[in-house]
Design a protein around this motif. Structure first.
Motif, PDB file in Angstrom:
ATOM      1  N   SER B  18       0.840  -1.205   0.000  1.00  0.00           N
ATOM      2  CA  SER B  18       0.000   0.000   0.000  1.00  0.00           C
ATOM      3  C   SER B  18       0.875   1.254   0.000  1.00  0.00           C
ATOM      4  O   SER B  18       0.532   2.262  -0.605  1.00  0.00           O
ATOM      5  CB  SER B  18      -0.961   0.002   1.199  1.00  0.00           C
ATOM      6  OG  SER B  18      -0.285   0.266   2.407  1.00  0.00           O
ATOM      7  N   ASP B  34      -2.803   6.304   2.541  1.00  0.00           N
ATOM      8  CA  ASP B  34      -2.611   4.854   2.609  1.00  0.00           C
ATOM      9  C   ASP B  34      -2.468   4.425   4.056  1.00  0.00           C
ATOM     10  O   ASP B  34      -1.955   5.178   4.882  1.00  0.00           O
ATOM     11  CB  ASP B  34      -1.437   4.380   1.733  1.00  0.00           C
ATOM     12  CG  ASP B  34      -0.088   4.931   2.157  1.00  0.00           C
ATOM     13  OD1 ASP B  34       0.280   4.756   3.339  1.00  0.00           O
ATOM     14  OD2 ASP B  34       0.600   5.524   1.305  1.00  0.00           O
ATOM     15  N   ALA B  35      -2.976   3.238   4.352  1.00  0.00           N
ATOM     16  CA  ALA B  35      -2.977   2.786   5.746  1.00  0.00           C
ATOM     17  C   ALA B  35      -3.153   1.279   5.821  1.00  0.00           C
ATOM     18  O   ALA B  35      -3.842   0.697   4.987  1.00  0.00           O
ATOM     19  CB  ALA B  35      -4.107   3.470   6.519  1.00  0.00           C
ATOM     20  N   PRO B  36      -2.534   0.655   6.805  1.00  0.00           N
ATOM     21  CA  PRO B  36      -2.798  -0.761   7.072  1.00  0.00           C
ATOM     22  C   PRO B  36      -3.870  -0.900   8.144  1.00  0.00           C
ATOM     23  O   PRO B  36      -4.136   0.040   8.883  1.00  0.00           O
ATOM     24  CB  PRO B  36      -1.460  -1.245   7.632  1.00  0.00           C
ATOM     25  CG  PRO B  36      -0.953  -0.052   8.395  1.00  0.00           C
ATOM     26  CD  PRO B  36      -1.484   1.180   7.693  1.00  0.00           C
ATOM     27  N   ARG B  37      -4.502  -2.066   8.222  1.00  0.00           N
ATOM     28  CA  ARG B  37      -5.457  -2.303   9.308  1.00  0.00           C
ATOM     29  C   ARG B  37      -5.250  -3.723   9.823  1.00  0.00           C
ATOM     30  O   ARG B  37      -5.245  -4.666   9.045  1.00  0.00           O
ATOM     31  CB  ARG B  37      -6.884  -2.122   8.791  1.00  0.00           C
ATOM     32  CG  ARG B  37      -7.944  -2.262   9.873  1.00  0.00           C
ATOM     33  CD  ARG B  37      -7.833  -1.200  10.941  1.00  0.00           C
ATOM     34  NE  ARG B  37      -8.166   0.114  10.440  1.00  0.00           N
ATOM     35  CZ  ARG B  37      -9.367   0.676  10.539  1.00  0.00           C
ATOM     36  NH1 ARG B  37     -10.343   0.040  11.131  1.00  0.00           N
ATOM     37  NH2 ARG B  37      -9.588   1.874  10.071  1.00  0.00           N
ATOM     38  N   TYR B  38      -5.016  -3.858  11.086  1.00  0.00           N
ATOM     39  CA  TYR B  38      -4.850  -5.187  11.663  1.00  0.00           C
ATOM     40  C   TYR B  38      -5.214  -5.137  13.136  1.00  0.00           C
ATOM     41  O   TYR B  38      -5.342  -4.065  13.726  1.00  0.00           O
ATOM     42  CB  TYR B  38      -3.416  -5.695  11.490  1.00  0.00           C
ATOM     43  CG  TYR B  38      -2.352  -4.650  11.643  1.00  0.00           C
ATOM     44  CD1 TYR B  38      -2.027  -4.149  12.890  1.00  0.00           C
ATOM     45  CD2 TYR B  38      -1.669  -4.150  10.533  1.00  0.00           C
ATOM     46  CE1 TYR B  38      -1.047  -3.187  13.030  1.00  0.00           C
ATOM     47  CE2 TYR B  38      -0.694  -3.191  10.669  1.00  0.00           C
ATOM     48  CZ  TYR B  38      -0.379  -2.707  11.916  1.00  0.00           C
ATOM     49  OH  TYR B  38       0.575  -1.748  12.052  1.00  0.00           O
ATOM     50  N   GLU B  41      -1.156  -7.796  16.166  1.00  0.00           N
ATOM     51  CA  GLU B  41      -0.376  -8.236  15.013  1.00  0.00           C
ATOM     52  C   GLU B  41       0.225  -9.623  15.209  1.00  0.00           C
ATOM     53  O   GLU B  41       0.780  -9.925  16.239  1.00  0.00           O
ATOM     54  CB  GLU B  41       0.780  -7.254  14.740  1.00  0.00           C
ATOM     55  CG  GLU B  41       0.349  -5.857  14.488  1.00  0.00           C
ATOM     56  CD  GLU B  41       0.412  -5.002  15.738  1.00  0.00           C
ATOM     57  OE1 GLU B  41       1.045  -3.949  15.669  1.00  0.00           O
ATOM     58  OE2 GLU B  41      -0.167  -5.387  16.764  1.00  0.00           O
ATOM     59  N   GLY B  62     -10.657   5.876   6.969  1.00  0.00           N
ATOM     60  CA  GLY B  62     -10.974   4.546   7.452  1.00  0.00           C
ATOM     61  C   GLY B  62     -11.121   3.549   6.322  1.00  0.00           C
ATOM     62  O   GLY B  62     -10.748   3.819   5.180  1.00  0.00           O
ATOM     63  N   ILE B  63     -11.669   2.403   6.659  1.00  0.00           N
ATOM     64  CA  ILE B  63     -11.707   1.298   5.708  1.00  0.00           C
ATOM     65  C   ILE B  63     -12.483   1.673   4.460  1.00  0.00           C
ATOM     66  O   ILE B  63     -13.405   2.468   4.505  1.00  0.00           O
ATOM     67  CB  ILE B  63     -12.332   0.028   6.336  1.00  0.00           C
ATOM     68  CG1 ILE B  63     -13.737   0.328   6.858  1.00  0.00           C
ATOM     69  CG2 ILE B  63     -11.459  -0.501   7.444  1.00  0.00           C
ATOM     70  CD1 ILE B  63     -14.479  -0.907   7.275  1.00  0.00           C
TER      71      ILE B  63
END
Lengths: 415, 308
Positions: B18, B34-38, B41, B62-63
């Motif tokens: 991303s 851009d962003a990760p979501r978890y 981890e 957000g998502i």
């Protein structure tokens, strides 16, 4: 000025670096850790002066931050959620020392149950601590607000620590374009800390607000802290002008987005407010007269500006990303208190609670909220507070409850 | 606005993908998010990352519920409910899967209206060390499908995002990203921006008045033991450890002690038995076994009964 992609955490770290902080007491917690990792890397590689020390807890971290600030050096620290709560005793204590520093909080919902995603119950738990509070909606605001926070807290009229808040994930881990100002421009806006009378030295100990006092003198010091925080509204407004002259960006104490002529307003704090902006844009395109009001400064609470900006509206929807159990939304209560007795107060002030633990607020919920307050204004009747929750969400929860084998007898009829 | 989601497993480089794509858009003059979501981890757990790119400042956060492009780095995620790979997929969503199955197979399995492509640049991944390169291939493919990112920007983005890892890593990622980018050149522009949200008419949210429920229901308590057994975390596995019992010393404790998930039980004969419903494939047992009696096999091969 270079524009680059930075996370909110990266923006906070850059601000601390540009502010030339002398001392960073640190303790890691998700989703804040990247801030101290960045600072630790820069200091380790010699790219940034200053000293970073890892402490054994947030309680010790805040004690170290306050004690270092009392020696007159520039101090930065960062935490989140349970960490902020663990430090809470010292938050109240060090603000009474009247030694300024900046603490970034990366909002994350509180336990129990546990979550990593954001809401504002953590930062609002520090509402009455004596720390000033600035709430950010973008990564750019995080960087700019940390710089503003140093000027604000270090102003001789104020001399209070400042909390700068950003939402976990939605800002902390999200990259977006951020203008990183040149070091010279920051140095001109924020010269090194002129500590003056703030001069505690371990080698020459003196008392730092430890005498046990009766109600009279105790009240004096508490009232003076309150009055200093009140003065900070005016100081903030002055600084917002200076900041705009220096960097070309305006960060008013209260943002008013497309609201000059608006009949209806959303009121929110934090990064979800940019979702409200997007909803306002869509609703405007569809012919609605609607805007967004977003207090950035939450302590001190700029109620005069809020009153002026809310005056004459037909209806207002306050969307709280927090919940005071047994009462409701905290921002809603603050607004209602600010508006009581005002002749031009909007007739409908409706409360919505949502976005807890990072729960999304999608566009159609903003549209529906707009419809609800418009209908309420036509009826002249404020609707009861609404906890945003959908049938689909309850179904998901029922699945988890089934796995956890909760008492099914109570569930069967309703699910 | 382009809205792109990357789905993969922790360790496959989806966050990096991303970032590469975000930087490539940025270099082309786009506003970017851009962003990760978890969650908590863990290597192997389903994660996703997303990119928004627009010519105007981006207010959405957000998502991404409805994406123009969904990239799936690991096809074993498709049936995992927690991964929610297909969320919001409609006729305007391009689905790109890194898979050993053909696009036609996925079209039949999923019955989706939008175009489905498979990622052709990825050969059989047997070596775990290769897994992170999936991310570069995914980023290169997404850049190619957008039709607005030049190869120069893609290469510069990789150099910027991976610069701290050294020249060899950059070169290896560049190769895979470029291969994926070029292999999709005929499909350039297949992914189109432009999905807009309108307040002219919207689907009313299915809000409910949350009912009061007694605390025996509404307290967040777990009323039964071993409920984590009900979650088959073995589905996170990309590599499967296999015990060669002829070589096993029956030492009875090394592999089972090191297993961070308690997924190895030692039977009465002192042989280890791996609980594949809950082994996440971290391969610590492979590394720790003194007589090297545990090997690792790509999960899809192991599932087909092929042993290496």
């Amino acid at each position: 000025m270079k524009r680059r992609l930075l996370t909110g955490n990266g923006a906070a770290a850059w601000a601390a670096r540009l502010a030339g902080v002398d001392y960073v007491p640190a303790f890691p917690i998700t989703p804040q850790t990247e801030i101290i990792e960045s600072l630790a890397n820069w200091i380790d590689r010699g790219e940034m002066p200053g000293r970073l020390v890892t402490l054994e807890s947030e309680h010790s971290m805040l004690t170290a931050a306050g004690a270092a600030a009392a020696t007159g050096v520039r101090v930065f620290s960062a935490t989140s959620s349970q960490g902020l709560l663990y430090a809470m005793e010292m938050l109240y204590t060090v603000s009474g020392w009247r030694a300024p520093f900046v603490l970034v909080n990366v909002s994350r919902g509180l336990s129990s149950p546990i979550t990593l995603e954001p809401d504002h119950n953590d930062i609002l738990a520090a509402r009455d601590s004596g720390f000033l509070q600035i709430h950010c909606a973008t990564c750019q605001e995080v960087l700019d607000s940390v710089l503003l926070a140093y000027r604000l807290g270090e102003d001789n009229r104020v001399r209070l620590p400042v909390l700068v808040n950003m939402d976990g994930f939605y800002l902390s881990f999200t990259r977006e374009p951020v203008e990183v100002p040149e070091a010279e421009a920051v140095a001109a806006f924020l010269p090194s800390f002129q500590a003056g009378e703030i001069r505690f030295r371990a080698s020459a100990p003196e008392s730092q607000a430890v005498a046990v006092l009766g109600g009279g003198p105790y009240s004096y010091f508490r009232y003076e802290t309150h009055l200093a925080a009140r003065i900070a509204i005016q100081v903030y407004d002055e600084l917002a002008d200076v900041f705009e002259q220096s960097f070309g960006r305006r960060h008013a104490a209260v943002e008013c987005y497309r609201c000059e002529d608006a009949d209806y307003l959303f009121v929110m704090i934090g990064s979800f407010a940019t979702k409200a902006r997007a909803a306002v844009d869509s609703l405007r395109e569809a012919g609605w007269s609607i805007g967004l009001l977003r207090p950035r400064l939450f302590r001190p609470f700029p109620e005069a500006q809020v009153r002026r900006l809310l005056a004459g509206r037909r209806a207002v929807a306050v969307i709280d990303q927090n919940l005071s159990f047994g009462a409701g939304g905290v921002l809603y209560a603050e607004l209602a208190a600010a508006l009581y007795g005002e002749k031009a107060a909007p007739p409908v002030l409706a409360s919505f609670v949502g976005g807890l633990g990072g729960r999304d607020i999608p566009p159609e919920e903003f549209y529906e909220i707009a419809r609800l307050i418009r209908d309420a204004a036509e009826r002249g009747e404020t609707p009861p507070p609404r906890l945003l929750y959908t049938e689909a969400e309850l179904r998901e929860t029922r699945k988890l409850q089934a796995i956890a084998k909760v008492e099914r007898a109570g569930l069967g009829a309703k699910s | 606005m382009f809205r792109i989601r990357f789905h993969g497993r922790g360790g496959q480089g989806m966050k990096t993908a991303s970032r590469i794509l975000g930087t490539a858009f940025f270099l082309e003059g786009y506003e970017v998010q851009d962003a990760p979501r978890y969650g908590a981890e863990r290597r192997g757990a389903p994660i996703f990352a997303f990119v928004r790119a627009d010519r105007r400042p981006i207010q959405e956060r957000g998502i991404i519920r409805q994406a123009d492009l969904v990239v799936v780095a690991d096809d074993s995620l498709v049936p995992v409910p927690a991964a929610d790979v297909l969320a919001g997929c409609d006729a305007n969503t391009v689905l790109l899967i890194n898979s050993f199955q053909s696009a036609e197979v996925w079209r039949q399995r999923l019955n989706l209206q939008g175009p489905i492509l498979t990622l052709p640049a990825m050969e059989d991944v047997e070596d775990r060390a290769e897994l992170p390169y999936v991310g570069a291939a995914c980023a290169g493919a997404a850049a190619g499908l957008s039709g607005v990112i030049g190869q120069t920007s893609l290469e510069q983005a990789i150099a910027e995002e991976l610069g701290h890892l050294g020249a060899a890593v950059i070169a290896a990622n560049l190769e895979r990203a470029s291969n994926a980018f070029q292999s999709l050149s005929e499909q350039a522009g297949l992914v189109k921006p432009g999905r807009t949200f309108s307040a002219e008419g919207w689907q009313t949210p299915d809000w409910i008045e949350l009912p009061f429920e007694q605390a025996d229901v509404s307290a967040p308590a777990i009323h039964a033991g071993l409920t984590s057994e009900a979650i088959k975390t073995g589905a996170w596995r990309t590599m499967r450890p296999l015990v060669d019992y002829a070589r096993c010393n029956r030492c009875w404790w090394v592999c089972s002690t090191f297993c961070p998930d308690g997924a190895i039980r030692v039977d009465e004969e002192r042989y280890p038995q791996i609980d594949y419903d809950h082994c996440k494939g971290c391969l610590i047992c492979v590394a720790q076994c003194p007589p090297h009696a545990i090997s690792a096999v790509a999960e899809h091969l192991a599932a087909e009964g092929v042993e290496s």
